[in-house]
Write a protein that holds these residues in place. Structure first.
Motif, PDB file in Angstrom:
ATOM      1  N   ARG A  21       0.938  -1.186  -0.058  1.00  0.00           N
ATOM      2  CA  ARG A  21      -0.037   0.015   0.034  1.00  0.00           C
ATOM      3  C   ARG A  21       0.823   1.404   0.069  1.00  0.00           C
ATOM      4  O   ARG A  21       1.885   1.276   0.821  1.00  0.00           O
ATOM      5  CB  ARG A  21      -0.864  -0.027   1.198  1.00  0.00           C
ATOM      6  CG  ARG A  21      -2.085  -1.098   1.227  1.00  0.00           C
ATOM      7  CD  ARG A  21      -3.246  -0.685   2.111  1.00  0.00           C
ATOM      8  NE  ARG A  21      -4.413  -1.536   2.016  1.00  0.00           N
ATOM      9  CZ  ARG A  21      -5.312  -1.684   2.617  1.00  0.00           C
ATOM     10  NH1 ARG A  21      -5.467  -0.751   3.818  1.00  0.00           N
ATOM     11  NH2 ARG A  21      -6.647  -2.426   2.543  1.00  0.00           N
ATOM     12  N   PHE A  22       0.652   2.113  -0.961  1.00  0.00           N
ATOM     13  CA  PHE A  22       1.340   3.492  -0.913  1.00  0.00           C
ATOM     14  C   PHE A  22       0.172   4.628  -1.362  1.00  0.00           C
ATOM     15  O   PHE A  22      -0.958   4.141  -1.994  1.00  0.00           O
ATOM     16  CB  PHE A  22       2.286   3.559  -1.828  1.00  0.00           C
ATOM     17  CG  PHE A  22       2.267   3.147  -3.220  1.00  0.00           C
ATOM     18  CD1 PHE A  22       2.127   4.315  -4.093  1.00  0.00           C
ATOM     19  CD2 PHE A  22       1.838   2.109  -3.719  1.00  0.00           C
ATOM     20  CE1 PHE A  22       1.819   3.860  -5.425  1.00  0.00           C
ATOM     21  CE2 PHE A  22       1.550   1.460  -5.117  1.00  0.00           C
ATOM     22  CZ  PHE A  22       1.493   2.746  -5.768  1.00  0.00           C
ATOM     23  N   VAL A  23       0.205   5.675  -1.031  1.00  0.00           N
ATOM     24  CA  VAL A  23      -0.697   6.877  -1.371  1.00  0.00           C
ATOM     25  C   VAL A  23      -0.598   7.081  -2.893  1.00  0.00           C
ATOM     26  O   VAL A  23       0.667   7.337  -3.086  1.00  0.00           O
ATOM     27  CB  VAL A  23      -0.595   8.087  -0.415  1.00  0.00           C
ATOM     28  CG1 VAL A  23       0.715   8.604  -0.398  1.00  0.00           C
ATOM     29  CG2 VAL A  23      -1.737   8.764  -0.617  1.00  0.00           C
ATOM     30  N   ILE A  24      -1.760   7.179  -3.322  1.00  0.00           N
ATOM     31  CA  ILE A  24      -1.798   7.703  -4.719  1.00  0.00           C
ATOM     32  C   ILE A  24      -2.819   8.899  -5.012  1.00  0.00           C
ATOM     33  O   ILE A  24      -2.537   9.831  -5.828  1.00  0.00           O
ATOM     34  CB  ILE A  24      -2.127   6.563  -6.007  1.00  0.00           C
ATOM     35  CG1 ILE A  24      -2.160   7.137  -7.150  1.00  0.00           C
ATOM     36  CG2 ILE A  24      -3.473   5.924  -5.553  1.00  0.00           C
ATOM     37  CD1 ILE A  24      -0.552   7.232  -7.730  1.00  0.00           C
ATOM     38  N   THR A  25      -3.758   8.874  -4.176  1.00  0.00           N
ATOM     39  CA  THR A  25      -4.786  10.053  -3.807  1.00  0.00           C
ATOM     40  C   THR A  25      -5.032  10.513  -2.506  1.00  0.00           C
ATOM     41  O   THR A  25      -5.576   9.521  -1.708  1.00  0.00           O
ATOM     42  CB  THR A  25      -5.972   9.841  -4.748  1.00  0.00           C
ATOM     43  OG1 THR A  25      -5.574   9.274  -6.076  1.00  0.00           O
ATOM     44  CG2 THR A  25      -6.697  11.119  -4.940  1.00  0.00           C
ATOM     45  N   LEU A  65      -2.456   6.971   4.535  1.00  0.00           N
ATOM     46  CA  LEU A  65      -1.145   6.412   4.457  1.00  0.00           C
ATOM     47  C   LEU A  65       0.185   7.348   4.786  1.00  0.00           C
ATOM     48  O   LEU A  65       1.158   7.563   3.864  1.00  0.00           O
ATOM     49  CB  LEU A  65      -0.942   5.631   3.042  1.00  0.00           C
ATOM     50  CG  LEU A  65      -2.087   4.597   3.056  1.00  0.00           C
ATOM     51  CD1 LEU A  65      -1.972   4.016   1.524  1.00  0.00           C
ATOM     52  CD2 LEU A  65      -2.180   3.542   3.903  1.00  0.00           C
ATOM     53  N   ALA A  66       0.129   7.938   5.772  1.00  0.00           N
ATOM     54  CA  ALA A  66       0.913   9.169   5.876  1.00  0.00           C
ATOM     55  C   ALA A  66       2.313   8.620   5.887  1.00  0.00           C
ATOM     56  O   ALA A  66       3.334   9.587   5.132  1.00  0.00           O
ATOM     57  CB  ALA A  66       0.537   9.723   7.067  1.00  0.00           C
ATOM     58  N   SER A  67       2.885   7.614   6.400  1.00  0.00           N
ATOM     59  CA  SER A  67       4.153   7.238   6.206  1.00  0.00           C
ATOM     60  C   SER A  67       4.691   7.073   5.005  1.00  0.00           C
ATOM     61  O   SER A  67       5.868   7.266   4.860  1.00  0.00           O
ATOM     62  CB  SER A  67       4.472   6.046   7.103  1.00  0.00           C
ATOM     63  OG  SER A  67       3.730   4.850   6.384  1.00  0.00           O
ATOM     64  N   THR A  68       3.870   6.681   3.914  1.00  0.00           N
ATOM     65  CA  THR A  68       4.384   6.330   2.484  1.00  0.00           C
ATOM     66  C   THR A  68       4.529   7.797   2.065  1.00  0.00           C
ATOM     67  O   THR A  68       5.456   8.030   1.035  1.00  0.00           O
ATOM     68  CB  THR A  68       3.346   5.579   1.717  1.00  0.00           C
ATOM     69  OG1 THR A  68       1.976   6.205   1.537  1.00  0.00           O
ATOM     70  CG2 THR A  68       3.051   4.304   2.475  1.00  0.00           C
ATOM     71  N   LEU A  69       3.699   8.917   2.207  1.00  0.00           N
ATOM     72  CA  LEU A  69       3.922  10.135   1.799  1.00  0.00           C
ATOM     73  C   LEU A  69       5.048  10.833   2.277  1.00  0.00           C
ATOM     74  O   LEU A  69       5.925  11.286   1.468  1.00  0.00           O
ATOM     75  CB  LEU A  69       2.659  11.214   2.214  1.00  0.00           C
ATOM     76  CG  LEU A  69       2.950  12.308   1.760  1.00  0.00           C
ATOM     77  CD1 LEU A  69       1.692  12.959   1.058  1.00  0.00           C
ATOM     78  CD2 LEU A  69       3.218  13.579   2.695  1.00  0.00           C
ATOM     79  N   ASP A 108      -1.195  10.014  11.431  1.00  0.00           N
ATOM     80  CA  ASP A 108      -0.408  10.814  10.565  1.00  0.00           C
ATOM     81  C   ASP A 108       0.812  11.022  10.661  1.00  0.00           C
ATOM     82  O   ASP A 108       1.522  11.551   9.992  1.00  0.00           O
ATOM     83  CB  ASP A 108      -1.079  12.475  10.907  1.00  0.00           C
ATOM     84  CG  ASP A 108      -0.567  12.609  12.643  1.00  0.00           C
ATOM     85  OD1 ASP A 108       0.215  11.866  13.027  1.00  0.00           O
ATOM     86  OD2 ASP A 108      -1.287  13.473  13.259  1.00  0.00           O
ATOM     87  N   ALA A 109       1.417   9.731  11.149  1.00  0.00           N
ATOM     88  CA  ALA A 109       2.886   9.619  11.210  1.00  0.00           C
ATOM     89  C   ALA A 109       3.571  10.588  11.605  1.00  0.00           C
ATOM     90  O   ALA A 109       4.721  10.856  11.439  1.00  0.00           O
ATOM     91  CB  ALA A 109       3.251   9.137   9.706  1.00  0.00           C
ATOM     92  N   GLY A 110       3.144  11.406  12.701  1.00  0.00           N
ATOM     93  CA  GLY A 110       3.856  12.186  13.027  1.00  0.00           C
ATOM     94  C   GLY A 110       3.840  13.743  12.596  1.00  0.00           C
ATOM     95  O   GLY A 110       4.722  14.573  12.917  1.00  0.00           O
ATOM     96  N   LEU A 111       3.043  13.772  11.297  1.00  0.00           N
ATOM     97  CA  LEU A 111       3.132  15.072  10.420  1.00  0.00           C
ATOM     98  C   LEU A 111       1.666  15.649  10.764  1.00  0.00           C
ATOM     99  O   LEU A 111       1.622  16.357   9.695  1.00  0.00           O
ATOM    100  CB  LEU A 111       3.471  14.618   8.989  1.00  0.00           C
ATOM    101  CG  LEU A 111       4.295  13.607   8.745  1.00  0.00           C
ATOM    102  CD1 LEU A 111       4.571  13.397   7.377  1.00  0.00           C
ATOM    103  CD2 LEU A 111       5.857  14.612   9.001  1.00  0.00           C
ATOM    104  N   GLY A 112       1.105  15.538  11.729  1.00  0.00           N
ATOM    105  CA  GLY A 112      -0.081  16.267  12.088  1.00  0.00           C
ATOM    106  C   GLY A 112      -0.073  17.352  12.749  1.00  0.00           C
ATOM    107  O   GLY A 112       1.106  17.911  13.304  1.00  0.00           O
TER     108      GLY A 112
END
Length: 368
Positions: A241-245, A317-321, A362-366
């Motif tokens: 899984r990885f973010v596309i949208t 999928l915040a970690s993949t961004l 949010d993988a710490g990016l919130g």
């Protein structure tokens, strides 16, 4: 590999390199269309804190949450008397510009323009408020010229745009093979040919490219022309899984109209639930929406495999961004951005809790 470039330079280079074939992270041309389309509202429906909400997205299967949610009236149902107005885009930069100008309030968009837009504004223009889709990206090749991954060396492979999500992914994959390519020119052990996805099938048929690292439905269009899927990008990511949208919102709109943003997110969550529960009906709905927007539906041999390769989900999928941003930095296409605060998943998690679904991270990016 060339040195890292400032974000302004990246944006300029991407525009110059692609004009008039400018694309997005999801990979289409450069026009935007204010559809002027408003969903019918029942006279008795209660209005939220604003008369209308302007939603932007691409006429693209990786934006099917928006396509289906609008087509089936699922957003309008949650918004009550607040009208949905839609606009479609064929380029991430143009959608970000529309968001900045207030022409749209909420948009479905790929990770690269979201990252660039946030960093370029010093974190003041947008927030990522939800996920929408994962997957749907493949390396497809001419099987007569390329029979294995090692055969990619020395060949001409298309990506949608300099610095876009697929371009960055392909450059990162190339580096992982121990090969070198100049990120700006695309020249090196592999020739990276930046090509509009609308042109890529013709480029493949003419022999001017040997393959392409592209999103759906372009990948399946090439397969329909005789190409072979050599690699599905999802196999390179944890859990495939990885973010596309993602879903983004203007920060000022989020501050002034949180009730409207929450309603749109509720509509998105319910749309994804409907898509996953009714895949065939949802595929038909998305194709109907595409036909209305482009004048032409996708044939079965394109939409069927394309649809199966995309996962529709609420998790951004915040970690993949974060990983995709690191890949862009490594490729020399981006100065290391400060992504702290790019996510605000408060309202999404509120909606998910109410629907009995798990909270997303949010993988710490919130925001604090």
């Amino acid at each position: 590999m060339s040195a890292a470039r400032p974000l302004t330079t990246l944006r300029t280079l991407a525009v110059v390199a692609a004009l008039p074939l400018l694309l997005t992270a999801c990979g289409y041309g450069s026009k935007s269309t204010d559809d002027g389309k408003k969903t019918a509202v029942a006279a008795s429906a209660k209005k939220l804190s604003t008369d209308e909400v302007k939603i932007g997205y691409f006429p693209n299967l990786t934006h099917a949450t928006a396509l289906v949610g609008v087509q089936e009236g699922l957003f309008q149902k949650e918004l009550g008397g607040t009208t949905v107005k839609t606009a479609t885009f064929n380029a991430g930069p143009s959608e970000i510009e529309a968001l900045n100008a207030g022409s749209i309030d909420i948009g479905w968009i790929g990770p690269s323009p979201a990252i660039n837009g946030y960093a370029k504004s010093d974190g003041k223009n947008l927030r990522i408020i939800g996920g929408s889709a994962s997957g749907g990206v493949k390396l497809v090749v001419n099987p007569k010229k390329i029979k294995s991954l090692k055969d990619v060396k020395g060949k001409k492979i298309a990506t949608p745009q300099l610095g876009n999500t697929q371009d960055v992914a392909f450059l990162n994959w190339i580096a992982g093979q121990g090969w070198t390519v100049d990120a700006q020119s695309g020249k090196g052990d592999v020739s990276v040919v930046r090509t509009d996805n609308k042109i890529t099938p013709d480029a493949y048929k003419s022999g001017s490219i040997d393959g392409a690292w592209v999103p759906e439905p372009t990948a399946s269009k090439l397969v329909a022309e005789g190409a072979k899927v050599l690699l599905d990008e999802s196999t390179l990511w944890p859990a495939k899984r990885f973010v596309i949208t993602n879903i983004v919102v203007r920060q000022d709109f989020l501050k002034k109209h949180p009730d409207v943003v929450e309603a749109v997110l509720r509509g998105s969550v319910k749309t994804n639930e409907w898509i996953n529960a009714n895949p065939e009906k949802a595929k038909a709905s998305a194709n109907t929406a595409l036909e209305k927007l482009s004048g032409k539906a996708l044939p079965a041999d394109v939409i069927d495999p394309a649809w199966k390769s995309i996962t529709f989900l609420d998790d951004p999928l915040a970690s993949t961004l974060h990983t995709e941003a690191e890949h862009a930095v490594t490729a020399g296409l981006l100065d290391k951005p400060n992504l702290k605060g790019i996510y605000d998943l408060t309202l999404l998690n509120k909606v998910l809790k109410a629907e009995g679904k798990d909270k997303v991270d949010d993988a710490g990016l919130g925001t604090k």
